[in-house]
Design a protein around this motif. Structure first.
Motif, short mmCIF file in Angstrom:
data_model
loop_
_atom_site.label_atom_id
_atom_site.label_comp_id
_atom_site.label_asym_id
_atom_site.label_seq_id
_atom_site.Cartn_x
_atom_site.Cartn_y
_atom_site.Cartn_z
N ARG A 63 0.81 -1.17 -0.13
CA ARG A 63 -0.03 -0.06 0.08
C ARG A 63 0.84 1.09 0.15
O ARG A 63 0.37 2.36 -0.54
CB ARG A 63 -0.98 -0.10 1.27
N GLU A 81 -4.66 -3.03 -5.69
CA GLU A 81 -6.00 -2.67 -5.09
C GLU A 81 -6.47 -3.65 -4.22
O GLU A 81 -7.45 -3.38 -3.34
CB GLU A 81 -6.94 -2.60 -6.53
N MET A 141 -5.72 -2.45 -0.92
CA MET A 141 -6.55 -0.98 -0.47
C MET A 141 -7.83 -1.82 -0.38
O MET A 141 -8.33 -1.16 1.22
CB MET A 141 -6.40 -0.07 -1.62
N VAL A 142 -8.44 -2.54 -1.00
CA VAL A 142 -9.53 -3.18 -0.56
C VAL A 142 -9.70 -4.03 0.96
O VAL A 142 -10.72 -3.64 1.57
CB VAL A 142 -10.33 -4.07 -1.50
N ILE A 190 -10.27 -1.63 3.48
CA ILE A 190 -11.54 -1.27 3.57
C ILE A 190 -12.45 -2.20 4.18
O ILE A 190 -13.35 -1.88 5.13
CB ILE A 190 -12.11 -0.74 2.22
N SER A 197 -16.92 3.40 0.04
CA SER A 197 -15.63 3.71 0.01
C SER A 197 -15.08 2.53 -1.26
O SER A 197 -13.99 2.96 -1.75
CB SER A 197 -15.09 3.23 1.26
N ILE A 198 -15.86 1.52 -1.44
CA ILE A 198 -15.30 0.82 -2.58
C ILE A 198 -15.35 1.51 -3.87
O ILE A 198 -14.38 1.26 -4.80
CB ILE A 198 -16.03 -0.65 -2.64
N SER A 210 -15.43 4.42 -4.27
CA SER A 210 -14.30 5.69 -4.62
C SER A 210 -13.08 4.82 -5.03
O SER A 210 -12.31 5.67 -5.65
CB SER A 210 -14.39 6.32 -3.00
N GLN A 211 -12.87 3.81 -4.38
CA GLN A 211 -11.64 3.13 -4.81
C GLN A 211 -11.65 2.65 -6.11
O GLN A 211 -10.57 3.06 -6.92
CB GLN A 211 -11.49 1.91 -3.76
N ALA A 258 -10.82 5.93 -8.05
CA ALA A 258 -9.49 6.04 -8.19
C ALA A 258 -8.59 5.05 -9.02
O ALA A 258 -7.67 5.30 -9.85
CB ALA A 258 -8.71 5.99 -6.71
#
Length: 218
Positions: free
Chosen positions: A63, A99, A102-103, A106, A148-149, A151-152, A155
């Motif tokens: 990350r 990713e 990142m997930v 979350i 949030s997912i 939004s990811q 990105a």
């Protein structure tokens, strides 16, 4: 050459082809990232001795690395040890790795945010750990974290442009080819690309708001 030539069908279609590849890479990546992210996030949440700490170290390391570095590593370094991917799959592999980490955070945050009584009630009802996670905790965590997912994902779509460096023919790569034909077309090319990016990302943001409203009223 008149910059307005970009509005002709061949050039605009070329940009749309790049946009389609951008969406394709993003879609495949988010599916893989969701699957791996849920698994990794759940394993970290369960605090399994040694395994959770090891996963935490790996995830935190990835990350905090630039995505561009991971793309370079996948495309240029892995062939040195006999692992070769095409430009397309190198991008998917690199972005899926990044990713998914990142997930996973979350998902882990979503699980930690749930009341402890939910899990305790499941165990009291005789459910196994897997059943508590899959039937009670994860559905709620994913529902709470859906914005949030998304939004990811937004990105992720924008980050796909980094793969231009390894010549993935996504929208920015194709835009570069077009404006290299005529330097005076740079502004209008970027304008069209910006509009296309905006339409895709804003549509996703509206979807995220819709989920947020539904969650608020449920």
């Amino acid at each position: 050459m008149n910059p307005l030539f970009l509005f002709s069908m061949p050039q605009f279609s070329f940009l749309l082809q790049g946009l389609w590849l951008t969406i394709t890479v993003s879609s495949i990546t988010i599916v893989i990232a969701l699957i791996l992210g849920i698994i990794l996030g759940t394993l970290r949440f369960e605090n399994i001795p040694i395994l959770s700490d090891l996963l935490g170290l790996i995830i935190d390391t990835i990350r905090n690395l630039p995505l561009l570095l991971i793309i370079f590593f996948t495309y240029f370094a892995l062939p040195q040890i006999g692992i070769r991917f095409s430009v397309f799959w190198s991008t998917v592999a690199a972005m899926s790795l990044f990713e998914s980490c990142m997930v996973s955070e979350i998902i882990r945050s979503g699980l930690k945010g749930l009341p402890k009584g939910q899990a305790e009630a499941g165990y009291a009802a005789g459910l196994t750990t897997w059943q508590v996670l899959s039937l009670i905790l994860l559905p709620q965590a994913v529902r709470n974290m859906i914005t949030s997912i998304i939004s990811q994902l937004i990105a992720l779509i924008k980050d796909t442009s980094l793969a231009t460096i390894i010549a993935l023919p996504e929208i920015m790569h194709n835009a570069k080819i077009i404006y290299n034909q005529d330097v005076s077309a740079i502004i209008i090319t970027f304008f069209i690309v910006a509009v296309l990016y905006f339409l895709v990302c804003y549509s996703l943001s509206l979807l995220g708001r819709r989920f947020e409203v539904k969650r608020t009223y449920n």
